[in-house]
Write a protein that holds these residues in place. Structure first.
Motif, short mmCIF file in Angstrom:
data_model
loop_
_atom_site.label_atom_id
_atom_site.label_comp_id
_atom_site.label_asym_id
_atom_site.label_seq_id
_atom_site.Cartn_x
_atom_site.Cartn_y
_atom_site.Cartn_z
N VAL A 191 0.66 6.62 -6.87
CA VAL A 191 -0.44 7.49 -7.29
C VAL A 191 -0.06 8.96 -7.20
CG1 VAL A 191 -2.26 5.86 -6.68
CG2 VAL A 191 -1.53 7.57 -5.01
N GLY A 192 1.00 9.27 -6.45
CA GLY A 192 1.49 10.64 -6.43
C GLY A 192 2.33 10.96 -7.65
N ARG A 193 2.40 10.04 -8.59
CA ARG A 193 3.16 10.12 -9.84
C ARG A 193 4.67 10.08 -9.57
NH1 ARG A 193 -1.49 9.70 -10.28
NH2 ARG A 193 -2.91 10.81 -11.69
N LEU A 248 12.22 20.87 -0.90
CA LEU A 248 12.50 21.83 0.18
C LEU A 248 12.36 23.24 -0.39
CD1 LEU A 248 15.65 20.16 1.74
CD2 LEU A 248 13.37 20.26 2.71
N TYR A 254 -6.91 9.45 -3.94
CA TYR A 254 -5.99 10.58 -4.12
C TYR A 254 -5.42 10.56 -5.53
CZ TYR A 254 -1.67 13.21 -3.84
OH TYR A 254 -0.65 14.09 -4.10
N VAL A 297 4.84 4.98 10.22
CA VAL A 297 4.93 5.10 11.68
C VAL A 297 3.77 4.37 12.35
CG1 VAL A 297 4.84 6.72 13.59
CG2 VAL A 297 6.21 7.25 11.60
N PHE A 333 -7.59 11.43 4.90
CA PHE A 333 -6.38 10.83 5.46
C PHE A 333 -6.35 11.03 6.97
CE2 PHE A 333 -1.93 10.27 6.52
CZ PHE A 333 -1.67 9.10 5.85
N ALA A 386 2.02 1.85 -3.33
CA ALA A 386 0.90 2.33 -4.14
C ALA A 386 0.68 3.82 -3.92
CB ALA A 386 -0.37 1.55 -3.80
N ILE A 387 0.82 4.28 -2.68
CA ILE A 387 0.65 5.72 -2.41
C ILE A 387 1.70 6.52 -3.19
CG2 ILE A 387 0.65 7.53 -0.66
CD1 ILE A 387 -0.22 5.54 1.37
N THR A 422 3.60 8.90 7.62
CA THR A 422 2.57 8.69 8.64
C THR A 422 2.15 7.23 8.68
OG1 THR A 422 1.79 10.86 7.99
CG2 THR A 422 0.41 9.64 9.52
N ALA A 423 1.90 6.68 7.48
CA ALA A 423 1.43 5.29 7.42
C ALA A 423 2.49 4.33 7.96
CB ALA A 423 1.08 4.93 5.98
N ASN A 427 6.81 15.49 -5.56
CA ASN A 427 5.55 15.76 -4.87
C ASN A 427 5.71 15.40 -3.39
OD1 ASN A 427 2.96 15.93 -3.98
ND2 ASN A 427 2.08 14.53 -5.49
N LEU A 444 2.32 11.29 3.55
CA LEU A 444 1.32 10.26 3.83
C LEU A 444 2.00 8.94 4.17
CD1 LEU A 444 -1.36 10.84 1.02
CD2 LEU A 444 -1.23 11.86 3.27
N ALA A 459 -5.46 5.99 -1.03
CA ALA A 459 -4.40 6.25 -2.00
C ALA A 459 -4.97 6.33 -3.40
CB ALA A 459 -3.35 5.14 -1.92
N LEU A 510 3.53 15.44 -0.89
CA LEU A 510 2.39 14.92 -0.14
C LEU A 510 2.44 13.40 0.06
CD1 LEU A 510 -0.12 15.82 1.34
CD2 LEU A 510 -1.43 15.32 -0.70
N PRO A 511 2.68 12.62 -1.05
CA PRO A 511 2.72 11.16 -0.83
C PRO A 511 3.78 10.77 0.20
CG PRO A 511 2.66 11.63 -3.15
CD PRO A 511 2.82 12.95 -2.47
N VAL A 531 0.84 -1.20 0.00
CA VAL A 531 0.00 0.00 0.00
C VAL A 531 0.87 1.25 0.00
CG1 VAL A 531 -1.70 1.28 1.34
CG2 VAL A 531 -1.93 -1.16 1.10
N ASN A 532 1.98 1.21 0.75
CA ASN A 532 2.86 2.37 0.76
C ASN A 532 3.45 2.66 -0.61
OD1 ASN A 532 2.42 2.82 3.44
ND2 ASN A 532 4.23 1.69 4.13
N TYR A 583 -8.26 8.42 8.52
CA TYR A 583 -7.44 7.21 8.65
C TYR A 583 -6.61 7.27 9.92
CZ TYR A 583 -3.30 4.32 7.90
OH TYR A 583 -2.28 3.46 8.07
#
Lengths: 140, 119, 520
Positions: free
Chosen positions: B46-48, B56, C182, B82, C131, B42-43, B79-80, B70, B76, C179, B72-73, B39-40, C134
């Motif tokens: 999808v963020g390309r 930065l 998004y 952790v 999110f 995959a995230i 977080t996932a 990007n 995410l 995901a 954001l992924p 899943v990680n 989640y």
């Protein structure tokens, strides 16, 4: 607990260095990669190493506080950093800054509530990891 | 590149599902690890996938410049990861305790909470 | 200041938890903190609902980051109502815990974890970001793992392992769905998603994602066919924990379904809501039949948790304003009744010497007549006897079903009601009227003074709520109808989130720098 002279001697030296390094990483996270989470991990590893070399009892003595209280304190500090937004009427967690300038008037140092939050994260990570280490090592 | 990665994610999920089907709890846990990693990825996907610099904001700038990844992924996923780490370490300890208490890791023999006679 | 009121359902329990953790070795102080925190949460939740009823949807942008970029908290009527009812349960359970949770569990951090659980529950209700939802689910999940295994008996470990295994998979499903969503829309803010999802070209993919969400939330809500973990785990932990789990945790799953399938996935209702309708019928019937098959009070009640989730999903699947209002009404009714029943079963267990199988129960009416009357209220409400809250909630849903002429689901709902009625009759006969197999049952005086008050007071409070809703259903009906209007036509929600004027930070620090300049 490992009974090894080499490990003990090395740990004595490494413990202080690693804690210093973890604080450096915490501070660096202000504007560059780093931060409370990574710093906290390094600090926790330092104490875990100490526990490995000298035993959990020694680590507890060194830590003074219960790791779970440390965790609570860090959490409290993190929440507190969000409350500084209150007096200005802004929503929770809005950052507040105090900017120090050098002689030329350029921005030299910006101290703000995110730093406080990061210190909170640092303490939470240290507390949580050491609580885990303590629970797992005491079982043996 | 996206296609290859998508197939990799698919392969990981397939492996995870295969492990879930085992009666051995430890294998199920390995399946969970594999699935959460799939899943990680995959995230991230999808963020390309862009070959960019670390995102930065430079000194004196207000927004992200061009040619940066990007962010954001990454946030995410961090977080996932952790959360996943926390959950997994707890569950591993739980399963270990379960092995000590119940004397088995075979899920079909774990009937303490649901005894067969009481249905 | 309204932003602070909106954030308070998260801040109050979180601060309470942090304070409890600081005083880790002082359980007596933790009790006081836990009670104070729960009371404060209740007061603030009441204020929040009043504010929302009066002024419409309330929005708070955390850290002044405007939607859709920042994390946003949104309190509409449904959120505020759910938080209020969760706060009532938190207080009832916190009081009950004073008499129920033993010293070992207290030293294991019961009060802290309980407050963290409330953070997760309230956070899930109030967040406006998928999110973030989640994250709150995970907060709830990890604290529920700990609460479930706290105490560490064999039975608990067994139940906790099953609960954990299925929930880890549900979590991964949820994250994957987030995901993918998004990936196709480029946003995770729920209001922004509501605007963008209808414009996604690949409709098939959206429907697939919707089904992934049904699976993820369905595992949480324990709907058919993902309910197996619930009867395996819910009867094992401490009574206070069982009650809050049965009352609140599955309902958070229902809330998430309700939110997502009225706000985001409304494009292909024939497909997604069709699936939900099948799930609803199957959940109701399996739950009711399961509860009749077991011969143990607490296990029967666990199955009943499953059965009544079906009713709520039914209202969501029909999706008319009346049906949604019925679901909201049902949520409130069911949270109160289930918490009450599990707390009551805990007292019955104490009186019968630690066993709630039918063979060990009996003679309660001679031993504790008042307790019986208090327990009659939630049991009768569970079965849907007329003046109690269960009657009105079932009436609303059945009327909604009849209005859309969906006879099959109405039949399933009525049959489930009949089976529940049967179960209630059986429970009453086994528990209250039958002679006790071991001679005389113990009365509530055997619990001891302080513990007796702590254990019975929450039962009386919750039963009083059930009776009040039953005899004076009008106010809750009105709030439910308001919540339903907000869900069926989410324009006000979307406007409030996306149209919210970004609050520019007042930069106290920057403004004061002249005064604070320091020469290095």
């Amino acid at each position: 607990m490992m009974d090894s002279l080499i490990l003990r001697t090395a740990t004595r030296l490494l413990l202080a260095l690693m804690i210093l390094f973890s604080i450096f990483i915490l501070w660096r996270g202000h504007n560059e990669p780093g931060g409370g989470f990574v710093g906290g991990l390094i600090c926790a590893v330092a104490f875990a190493l100490h526990a490995l070399a000298f035993g959990v009892k020694e680590m507890k003595r060194l830590l003074v506080l219960d790791p779970r209280s440390l965790l609570g304190g860090g959490l409290l500090l993190g929440i507190l950093s969000g409350f500084f937004a209150g007096p200005g009427g802004d929503p929770f967690m809005t950052a507040r800054w105090i900017i120090f300038k050098d002689a030329t008037g350029a921005k030299a140092l910006a101290l703000g509530t995110p730093v406080l939050f990061d210190i909170g994260v640092y303490l939470v990570v240290v507390g949580a990891l050491l609580a885990m280490v303590q629970a797992l090592m005491e079982e043996d | 590149m996206e296609t290859i990665m998508a197939f990799a994610v698919g392969g990981m999920v397939a492996g995870a599902v295969y492990l879930f089907l085992s009666r051995q709890l430890l294998r199920v846990l390995f399946g969970v690890i594999l699935l959460s990693n799939a899943v990680n990825v995959a995230i991230l996907l999808v963020g390309r996938l862009t070959p960019g610099q670390a995102p930065l904001i430079g000194q004196g700038q207000e927004v992200l410049g061009q040619g940066l990844a990007n962010p954001l992924p990454q946030a995410l996923i961090l977080t996932a990861i952790v959360i996943g780490f926390g959950l997994l370490s707890f569950v591993l300890a739980l399963v270990y305790r379960g092995y000590q208490e119940l004397g088995t890791l075979d899920s079909s023999q774990m009937r303490t909470a649901e005894p067969e006679d009481a249905v | 200041m309204i932003a602070w009121l909106v954030a308070s359902p998260i801040l109050v329990p979180l601060t309470t938890a942090a304070l409890c953790a600081v005083f880790w070795n002082r359980p007596s102080l933790q009790r006081v903190l836990s009670l104070t925190g729960s009371t404060l949460l209740l007061i603030l939740a009441g204020l929040l609902l009043a504010r929302v009823m009066e002024g419409g949807v309330q929005v708070a942008q955390m850290g002044s980051w405007a939607a859709p970029f920042g994390i946003i908290l949104v309190a509409d009527t449904l959120s505020a109502l759910m938080i209020l009812i969760a706060a009532v349960m938190a207080l009832a359970v916190a009081v009950y815990a004073l008499g129920d949770v033993d010293a070992v569990r207290e030293r294991g951090g019961y009060h802290i974890i309980f407050q963290v659980l409330m953070v997760g529950v309230c956070g899930s209700f109030i967040t406006g970001d998928l999110f973030n939802l989640y994250v709150w689910f995970e907060v709830m999940l990890i604290s529920s793992f700990v609460l479930l295994s706290l105490g560490g008996t064999k039975e608990q470990i067994d139940g906790a392992i099953k609960y954990a295994a299925i929930n880890l998979i549900a979590t991964a499903c949820f994250l994957l769905a987030v995901a993918l969503l998004y990936g196709v829309t480029g946003t995770l803010n729920m209001a922004d998603l509501a605007v963008r999802v209808p414009h996604v070209a690949n409709k098939g993919l959206v429907s697939t994602i919707a089904v992934l969400f049904i699976i993820a939330f369905g595992m949480k809500a324990a709907v058919f066919p993902f309910f197996f973990w619930l009867p395996a785990a819910y009867h094992t932990p401490a009574v206070a924990v069982q009650a809050i789990f049965a009352g609140l945790l599955t309902k958070v799953g229902v809330y998430a379904l309700l939110r997502c399938f009225t706000l985001i996935f409304t494009g292909d209702m024939g497909w997604t809501h069709g699936i939900l309708l099948w799930i609803a019928g199957a959940t109701m019937l399996t739950g009711a039949l399961g509860s009749l098959a077991v011969r143990d009070l607490r296990r029967a009640l666990s199955w009943q948790v499953v059965a009544h989730i079906g009713y709520m999903i039914m209202g969501l699947a029909i999706a008319t304003p009346l049906a949604i209002a019925g679901t909201v009404f049902y949520l409130v009714h069911d949270i109160v009744v289930k918490t009450n029943l599990f707390l009551g079963a805990g007292v019955v267990r104490r009186l019968s010497g630690g066993d709630t199988s039918y063979a060990k129960l009996g003679g309660l009416f001679t031993a504790a007549p008042i307790l019986c009357i208090v327990l009659f209220v939630p049991l009768a409400s569970l079965a849907g006897f007329p003046p109690f809250s269960g009657f009105w909630s079932k009436l609303l849903l059945v009327r909604a079903g009849l209005a859309v002429e969906n006879w099959a689901i109405v039949a399933a709902a009525l049959v489930t009601g009949l089976l529940t009625f049967w179960l209630v009759g059986r429970l009453w006969a086994e528990m209250v009227w039958k002679a006790n197999p071991d001679g005389d049952a113990l009365g509530t005086t055997s619990l001891g003074g302080a513990a007796r008050v702590a254990l019975v007071a929450p039962l009386v409070l919750l039963s009083a709520i059930t009776v009040t809703i039953g005899f004076y259903a009008e106010p809750l009906m009105r709030v439910s109808a308001m919540a339903a209007d907000g869900l069926v036509d989410p324009q006000a929600y979307i406007d409030a989130v996306l149209g919210a004027v970004p609050t520019t930070p007042t930069l106290v620090g920057a403004a004061d720098t002249a005064a604070m300049e320091v020469q290095p």
